[in-house]
Every structure is written in C-alpha cells, then in structure tokens.
Design a protein around this motif. Sequence first.
Motif, PDB file in Angstrom:
ATOM      1  N   MET A   1      -3.323   3.581  -1.698  1.00  0.00           N
ATOM      2  CA  MET A   1      -4.066   2.507  -2.834  1.00  0.00           C
ATOM      3  C   MET A   1      -2.940   1.308  -2.750  1.00  0.00           C
ATOM      4  O   MET A   1      -1.717   1.414  -2.133  1.00  0.00           O
TER       5      MET A   1
ATOM      6  N   PHE B   1      -8.449   7.667 -10.855  1.00  0.00           N
ATOM      7  CA  PHE B   1      -9.480   7.337  -9.769  1.00  0.00           C
ATOM      8  C   PHE B   1     -10.318   8.395  -9.356  1.00  0.00           C
ATOM      9  O   PHE B   1     -11.476   7.922  -8.748  1.00  0.00           O
TER      10      PHE B   1
ATOM     11  N   ARG C   1      -8.068   0.225  -5.738  1.00  0.00           N
ATOM     12  CA  ARG C   1      -8.555   0.887  -4.607  1.00  0.00           C
ATOM     13  C   ARG C   1      -8.396  -0.128  -3.634  1.00  0.00           C
ATOM     14  O   ARG C   1      -8.700  -1.229  -3.708  1.00  0.00           O
TER      15      ARG C   1
ATOM     16  N   LYS D   1     -16.542   3.039 -14.053  1.00  0.00           N
ATOM     17  CA  LYS D   1     -15.922   3.003 -13.107  1.00  0.00           C
ATOM     18  C   LYS D   1     -14.292   2.461 -13.132  1.00  0.00           C
ATOM     19  O   LYS D   1     -14.259   1.293 -13.415  1.00  0.00           O
TER      20      LYS D   1
ATOM     21  N   ARG E   1       0.897  -1.300  -0.044  1.00  0.00           N
ATOM     22  CA  ARG E   1      -0.003   0.113  -0.048  1.00  0.00           C
ATOM     23  C   ARG E   1       0.983   1.155   0.037  1.00  0.00           C
ATOM     24  O   ARG E   1       1.991   1.180   0.640  1.00  0.00           O
TER      25      ARG E   1
ATOM     26  N   THR F   1      -3.945   9.645  -1.677  1.00  0.00           N
ATOM     27  CA  THR F   1      -4.975   8.630  -1.109  1.00  0.00           C
ATOM     28  C   THR F   1      -4.116   7.157  -1.052  1.00  0.00           C
ATOM     29  O   THR F   1      -3.595   6.644  -2.183  1.00  0.00           O
TER      30      THR F   1
ATOM     31  N   TRP G   1      -2.415  -0.239 -10.099  1.00  0.00           N
ATOM     32  CA  TRP G   1      -2.997   0.357  -8.764  1.00  0.00           C
ATOM     33  C   TRP G   1      -4.378  -0.171  -8.945  1.00  0.00           C
ATOM     34  O   TRP G   1      -5.161  -0.026  -9.647  1.00  0.00           O
TER      35      TRP G   1
ATOM     36  N   ASP H   1     -11.424  -2.082  -2.634  1.00  0.00           N
ATOM     37  CA  ASP H   1     -11.956  -3.202  -3.693  1.00  0.00           C
ATOM     38  C   ASP H   1     -10.824  -4.547  -3.449  1.00  0.00           C
ATOM     39  O   ASP H   1     -11.337  -5.690  -3.410  1.00  0.00           O
TER      40      ASP H   1
ATOM     41  N   VAL I   1      -9.541  10.492  -6.889  1.00  0.00           N
ATOM     42  CA  VAL I   1      -9.498  10.734  -5.270  1.00  0.00           C
ATOM     43  C   VAL I   1      -8.459  11.732  -5.225  1.00  0.00           C
ATOM     44  O   VAL I   1      -7.825  12.133  -5.994  1.00  0.00           O
TER      45      VAL I   1
END
Length: 263
Positions: A131, A123, A153, A225, A112, A129, A151, A156, A125
């Motif tokens: 990820m 994304f 989320r 998305k 991460r 952030t 990358w 997810d 964001v």
Amino acid sequence: MTINPGAAEFPHRQIAAQLRERIRRGDWQPGERLPSIPAMAEMFGVAKQTVQRTVDQLRVEGILITKPGSGTYVRGTRRRLNRLSRGRYGAHRGYHADLAARYRQQLTAVGREAAPPEVADAFGVRDGTEMLVRRHVVRADDATVEVGASWFRVVDASGTSLERHEAFGRPLYQEAEEVLDRRYTTATDTISARQPSREEAEILQIRPDTPVLHLLHVAFDETRKPIEVAQATWPGPMTTLTEEYRIPAPTPDPDPDPGMALA
C-alpha cells in the motif's frame, strides 16, 4: 524539601510528589534543568539510588526527560489534544486553525510498504498487501507529540499527487478527495493503549516502558468503502484527548390515549 521516614509511602514516591508540586507551581519551568541526582540526594537526605528511582518514575509519567551527558529536564505539562476525527476535519471541513497554530506537522516519508495487520484488516485485504503510506510527525514547542501514518490502496493512489513527497498546504483528506474523486462521508476512531515500539520511543523521546495511546482512524466514502486508514501514536502520560459534544434533551413520553384513561 523533606521526607517522612515513618510514613507508609516509599521515600522515592514522597520525593516524586514534592517534585510534581514544584513543577506544577512553576518553580521549574519546561526545559529547565533540575539539580543533579547527588545534589537532590543531599537535599532530601536520601541515597542517590532513591532519587534515581524518583527520576525514573517521573520520566515514565512524562514529566521529566533525561539528556545523556547533560542532565534531567522538565518536559512540560500535560497537553490537551483534540485530534480525533472531528478535529481532523475541522468545523466546516476546512483547515483546523486551532491545531495549525499549536502543532506543526512534518512529512517524513512517502512510499509503498507492506500493510500492517490493523491496516490490512481495516481495508479488508491480506496482511502484507502493498500500500501507499505517507508518514509524518507532529511537533509542539520543540517536542514530538505524535507519530502518524496515512495509508491508501495503491490501485487508487498510483500516479496521483498522493505519491509525491510533498506537503499540500491543505488537509490531506481534501487532496485525497480531489485526486481520488471520492468524498469522505463517515469515519471511525479506535483508541487503544499499549507499549511503544523501539522506533516510536526514540522519536517521541520516551522510555520504552512508557505507555502510548494509539489511534486507528478509518475514513469511508458514501458506499462504506475505506478511502484512507490513518494511524497516530501519542505519549500516553503527556496526552489527554478531549471531545466536546451536545447531550440530546429527553424526549417527553407521548400523552396516554384519552379513551384508555376513561375506560
């Protein structure tokens, strides 16, 4: 090998043209060491500084590579890469056998991290952030030809196989589709040219002033998305991106209204 002192072109460029021709002709093969700079200076009848400028120029072009304490070597010819979205997913959404035969991908890190601006923007964001990122390099013949990252989320991918530091034996998108239960339906590729970061230059074994090609690949599901944002960086002088596509036939104009023709 000689130069023309009366020519408008600088001596180091004349020498570079002759070295390129000899390499293209096969006089020096990829991986073969060139004569030393003093030896080439004597061959051309020029100062060592002139030959050093030639070597520097051909290193930026990606033709030569210098190994400290060893010498200057032929890096090889330009590579043709078909690594845009179409090549990534293959002809039938399966493993692209041609790429697998020529290139070896090695997973280097999984974890991460804070998303860089271009990934965060893709994304939708905020910059930084957290990820999940899977980093890799791609090698061909003993040379690293790509530095890449994919990358996802965290919300997810958390708790899925995507978090494990392991190769899947199949394309990453197929693993992601299965564990995320989302299908890749569309993708966009944005290519730009820039200078490499220090880390990229070290991994790709290029000079810091050698330009690179950078790909930002965004894959979407059917709701538009983003599922995955992937980055790939290639040494520019050694890379050509080739796409083959069909050109639609022209559509014939509709016949004029017969009634109008008789009016």
